[in-house]
Scaffold this motif. Structure first.
Motif, PDB file in Angstrom:
ATOM      1  N   ALA A 239      -7.372  -1.333   2.314  1.00  0.00           N
ATOM      2  CA  ALA A 239      -8.286  -0.710   1.351  1.00  0.00           C
ATOM      3  C   ALA A 239      -9.146  -1.801   0.736  1.00  0.00           C
ATOM      4  CB  ALA A 239      -7.518   0.029   0.257  1.00  0.00           C
TER       5      ALA A 239
ATOM      6  N   HIS B 164       2.128   1.711  -3.497  1.00  0.00           N
ATOM      7  CA  HIS B 164       1.080   2.117  -4.435  1.00  0.00           C
ATOM      8  C   HIS B 164       0.614   3.557  -4.212  1.00  0.00           C
ATOM      9  CE1 HIS B 164       0.000  -2.434  -4.871  1.00  0.00           C
ATOM     10  NE2 HIS B 164       1.107  -2.100  -5.515  1.00  0.00           N
ATOM     11  N   ASP B 165       0.805   4.066  -2.997  1.00  0.00           N
ATOM     12  CA  ASP B 165       0.437   5.450  -2.708  1.00  0.00           C
ATOM     13  C   ASP B 165       1.538   6.444  -3.069  1.00  0.00           C
ATOM     14  OD1 ASP B 165      -2.053   4.749  -1.797  1.00  0.00           O
ATOM     15  OD2 ASP B 165      -1.534   4.799   0.331  1.00  0.00           O
TER      16      ASP B 165
ATOM     17  N   ALA C 274      -2.483  -2.003  -9.199  1.00  0.00           N
ATOM     18  CA  ALA C 274      -2.195  -2.367  -7.818  1.00  0.00           C
ATOM     19  C   ALA C 274      -2.558  -3.816  -7.526  1.00  0.00           C
ATOM     20  CB  ALA C 274      -2.949  -1.440  -6.866  1.00  0.00           C
TER      21      ALA C 274
ATOM     22  N   TYR D 128      -3.172  -4.255   3.743  1.00  0.00           N
ATOM     23  CA  TYR D 128      -3.258  -3.258   2.668  1.00  0.00           C
ATOM     24  C   TYR D 128      -4.181  -2.116   3.062  1.00  0.00           C
ATOM     25  CZ  TYR D 128      -3.241  -1.626  -2.179  1.00  0.00           C
ATOM     26  OH  TYR D 128      -3.071  -0.875  -3.322  1.00  0.00           O
TER      27      TYR D 128
ATOM     28  N   ARG E 118       0.835  -1.209   0.000  1.00  0.00           N
ATOM     29  CA  ARG E 118       0.000   0.000   0.000  1.00  0.00           C
ATOM     30  C   ARG E 118       0.865   1.252   0.000  1.00  0.00           C
ATOM     31  NH1 ARG E 118      -5.206   1.579   1.666  1.00  0.00           N
ATOM     32  NH2 ARG E 118      -5.442   3.718   0.916  1.00  0.00           N
TER      33      ARG E 118
END
Length: 248
Positions: free
Chosen positions: A205, A95-96, A181, A203, A92
């Motif tokens: 989300a 990916h952010d 992702a 993660y 995460r």
């Protein structure tokens, strides 16, 4: 490294090789653009990565990471649920992060390659036609528009190192790019569906589990020929062919 008593071959095939010499990993790659991507991606990633000790093409020297791999495809993982959740949390963070400046594969490229690999698998009798067709249909769910994120691109469990419940680093960044992702999450859990809930919890989300399963099928279909041609066995217990057989 004067007192080193052995050299360990970590992986070796016609495209690249990785050796461990004491506390140093030596990566030798015939394609220096992959090494360029790896070094750049590691400098950009907001999660732990190996220290680059030196680079003298075609060799790249990296410091060994503390701990052990999260697991291996085809083998039970001894890592704790917390370690798997930590891997999800690291994904995460990645990916952010800001996107790398280079693009990844397009939907059209992936779909075209998938069609070609499925045709080869059936025409050469490598896998039964019904198994290929069924997984090709499952894979369709992955072939949809996505919002690009900073992806590792090959986030298999052997590339994630842990010490207890802590992620100590992620290796092998040569496939990093802008991408989906859920492909990273699928790569991380391929063959280890029992840990998917831990990864998703870490993660933090909402994720579409059907798309993750689609990527399991798609990644496995794409991998079989490459593995066979490079001296690996996708038919080993728990590996890619078993993943395809376990699909819907």
């Amino acid at each position: 490294m004067a007192d080193v008593t052995k050299v360990e071959v970590v992986v070796a095939h016609q495209e690249r090789a990785t050796l461990r010499v004491g506390d140093v990993f030596l990566k030798i790659d015939a394609d220096q653009t992959r090494t360029d991507v790896e070094v750049k991606a590691m400098t950009m990633a907001p999660i732990p990565t190996p220290e680059v000790l030196w680079r003298k093409p075609p060799a790249l020297a990296l410091a060994a990471l503390r701990g052990t791999a999260l697991g291996r495809l085809g083998e039970p993982s001894t890592a704790s649920p917390a370690a798997w959740a930590a891997a999800g949390a690291a994904a995460r963070l990645l990916h952010d992060a800001p996107l790398p400046p280079w693009p990844g594969r397009s939907l059209d490229e992936i779909a075209s390659r998938l069609d070609g690999e499925c045709e080869w698998l059936v025409a050469d009798g490598v896998l039964p036609a019904d198994l290929v067709t069924r997984n090709r249909q499952v894979a369709e769910a992955a072939l949809r528009p996505w919002t690009p994120v900073f992806t590792h691109g090959d986030l298999q469990i052997a590339h994630v190192f842990v010490d207890g419940d802590e992620i100590t680093g992620v290796v092998d960044w040569s496939e990093a790019s802008q991408g989906d992702a859920l492909y990273d999450l699928a790569s991380l859990t391929l063959g280890h569906e029992e840990h998917l809930s831990d990864v998703v919890a870490g993660y933090g989300a909402d994720v579409d589990l059907d798309v993750i399963r689609a990527w399991w099928s798609l990644r496995s279909l794409l991998a079989v020929r490459w593995l066979v041609e490079h001296g690996f066995d996708p038919f080993s217990p728990g590996c890619e062919v078993d993943v395809l057989k376990a699909g819907p």
